[in-house]
Design a protein around this motif. Sequence first.
Motif, PDB file in Angstrom:
ATOM      1  N   MET A   1       0.908  -1.257   0.076  1.00 44.98           N
ATOM      2  CA  MET A   1      -0.193  -0.038   0.006  1.00 44.98           C
ATOM      3  C   MET A   1       0.630   1.329  -0.016  1.00 44.98           C
ATOM      4  N   LYS A   2       1.777   1.047   0.641  1.00 41.70           N
ATOM      5  CA  LYS A   2       2.988   2.352   0.989  1.00 41.70           C
ATOM      6  C   LYS A   2       3.508   2.681  -0.233  1.00 41.70           C
TER       7      LYS A   2
ATOM      8  N   MET B   1       1.049   4.018  -2.985  1.00 43.12           N
ATOM      9  CA  MET B   1       0.465   5.414  -2.678  1.00 43.12           C
ATOM     10  C   MET B   1       1.679   6.420  -3.216  1.00 43.12           C
ATOM     11  N   ALA B   2       3.081   5.860  -2.937  1.00 44.97           N
ATOM     12  CA  ALA B   2       4.208   6.916  -3.279  1.00 44.97           C
ATOM     13  C   ALA B   2       4.268   6.705  -4.653  1.00 44.97           C
TER      14      ALA B   2
ATOM     15  N   TYR C   1       1.442   8.651  -6.483  1.00 43.97           N
ATOM     16  CA  TYR C   1       1.514  10.292  -6.150  1.00 43.97           C
ATOM     17  C   TYR C   1       2.497  10.903  -7.091  1.00 43.97           C
ATOM     18  N   CYS C   2       3.716  10.092  -7.434  1.00 44.80           N
ATOM     19  CA  CYS C   2       4.828  10.886  -8.321  1.00 44.80           C
ATOM     20  C   CYS C   2       4.151  10.633  -9.772  1.00 44.80           C
TER      21      CYS C   2
ATOM     22  N   LEU D   1      11.256   6.006  -7.368  1.00 51.80           N
ATOM     23  CA  LEU D   1      11.043   6.951  -6.785  1.00 51.80           C
ATOM     24  C   LEU D   1      12.380   7.759  -6.490  1.00 51.80           C
ATOM     25  N   ASN D   2      13.495   7.168  -6.591  1.00 48.57           N
ATOM     26  CA  ASN D   2      14.722   7.964  -6.684  1.00 48.57           C
ATOM     27  C   ASN D   2      15.393   7.915  -8.306  1.00 48.57           C
ATOM     28  N   PHE D   3      14.452   8.368  -9.062  1.00 53.79           N
ATOM     29  CA  PHE D   3      14.673   8.766 -10.508  1.00 53.79           C
ATOM     30  C   PHE D   3      15.573   9.744 -10.667  1.00 53.79           C
ATOM     31  N   ASP D   4      16.812   9.900 -11.507  1.00 52.76           N
ATOM     32  CA  ASP D   4      17.650  11.007 -11.116  1.00 52.76           C
ATOM     33  C   ASP D   4      17.633  11.693 -12.633  1.00 52.76           C
ATOM     34  N   TYR D   5      16.393  11.478 -13.537  1.00 53.54           N
ATOM     35  CA  TYR D   5      16.318  12.271 -14.525  1.00 53.54           C
ATOM     36  C   TYR D   5      17.611  12.097 -15.599  1.00 53.54           C
TER      37      TYR D   5
ATOM     38  N   LYS E   1      15.389   8.736 -20.190  1.00 59.69           N
ATOM     39  CA  LYS E   1      14.150   9.140 -20.598  1.00 59.69           C
ATOM     40  C   LYS E   1      13.127   7.935 -19.801  1.00 59.69           C
TER      41      LYS E   1
ATOM     42  N   HIS F   1      10.932   7.733 -17.576  1.00 59.49           N
ATOM     43  CA  HIS F   1      10.268   8.343 -16.549  1.00 59.49           C
ATOM     44  C   HIS F   1       8.699   8.132 -16.929  1.00 59.49           C
TER      45      HIS F   1
ATOM     46  N   TYR G   1       6.116   9.647 -18.823  1.00 55.75           N
ATOM     47  CA  TYR G   1       6.033  10.209 -20.034  1.00 55.75           C
ATOM     48  C   TYR G   1       6.775   9.026 -20.915  1.00 55.75           C
TER      49      TYR G   1
END
Lengths: 108, 173
Positions: free
Chosen positions: A55-56, A59-60, A63-64, A78-82, A85, A87, A90
């Motif tokens: 569940m956690k 949710m996280a 949300y992102c 959740l630690n995606f560093d950009y 590509k 993401h 996208y």
Amino acid sequence: MDKFFLNKIISSKKGQSAVEYILLLGVISALGVTIINNKRFKDFIAGQDGLFAIMKKGMAYSYCYGRENDSTDVDQKLNFDYKSKNHDTYYNSTGGHTHFFTNKAKYP
Amino acid sequence: MKYNKGQSTIEFILTFTATVGFIFLFLKTALNYTNGYMVQHAVFMASRGYLVYDKQIKGDYGDADAEKHAKKIFEKYLPAPLINGFDGTLKANDPENMSFNKAFIGVYVDFEQVFSLGFIGGKDMVKFRAESFLGREPTRYEGYEQTCAAIITALDGAGSACDIHVTLDDNGG
């Protein structure tokens, strides 16, 4: 005399509800304690891949990225560093295409 | 055991406790979602500021100052006491560092919150990330640079700087 006293106790219905209540309470409590202390139940509820952990993460992730979690490694997402590509808002990693779209044919 | 007095009271107290517990559980979950929406709104407003901020100084694209400006807007929309225990710091992906992925130019914030069902599901915090990638508009200085480059290219390199008086015509392309 003793036999008479015993008969008197057994034939009397006084206290029946109280005894039943206490017995039921004992049985329910024992059942509850057994279930709560059961290892599989604990893993299901609070384990690393348990109900609340999922569940956690859900949710996280939602949300992102604004979508349902279908990822196997949420922490990495959740630690995606950009720096790539990948993401999930996208880019569809599974399908290998972006979520953007445009017209196929040139406008006249 | 003989008397029934107080039975209703005890039953009421037990069920009332359970009911109020459920109500508070849903309230806590709703508050968590509200906090998330507030953070997203603040990040969006900060990204709008980041998009258009222009330092208006020759030689400086102003990306670092745009980030500071965005942080001020973020703190204005999300002052410290508004969300209890908020630990996020606004960060920016500036155009210089995102030359590969222009789609991610903007601002984002990472923060942690206590899980709504923490009393059952453990005390681990839940990580959240709110993003807003609106990009960054070219500043006046960038416009000046690009116009100069266009002039120099159009004149086949005649003149090494924008020191020639020319008339520019915008063909709308």
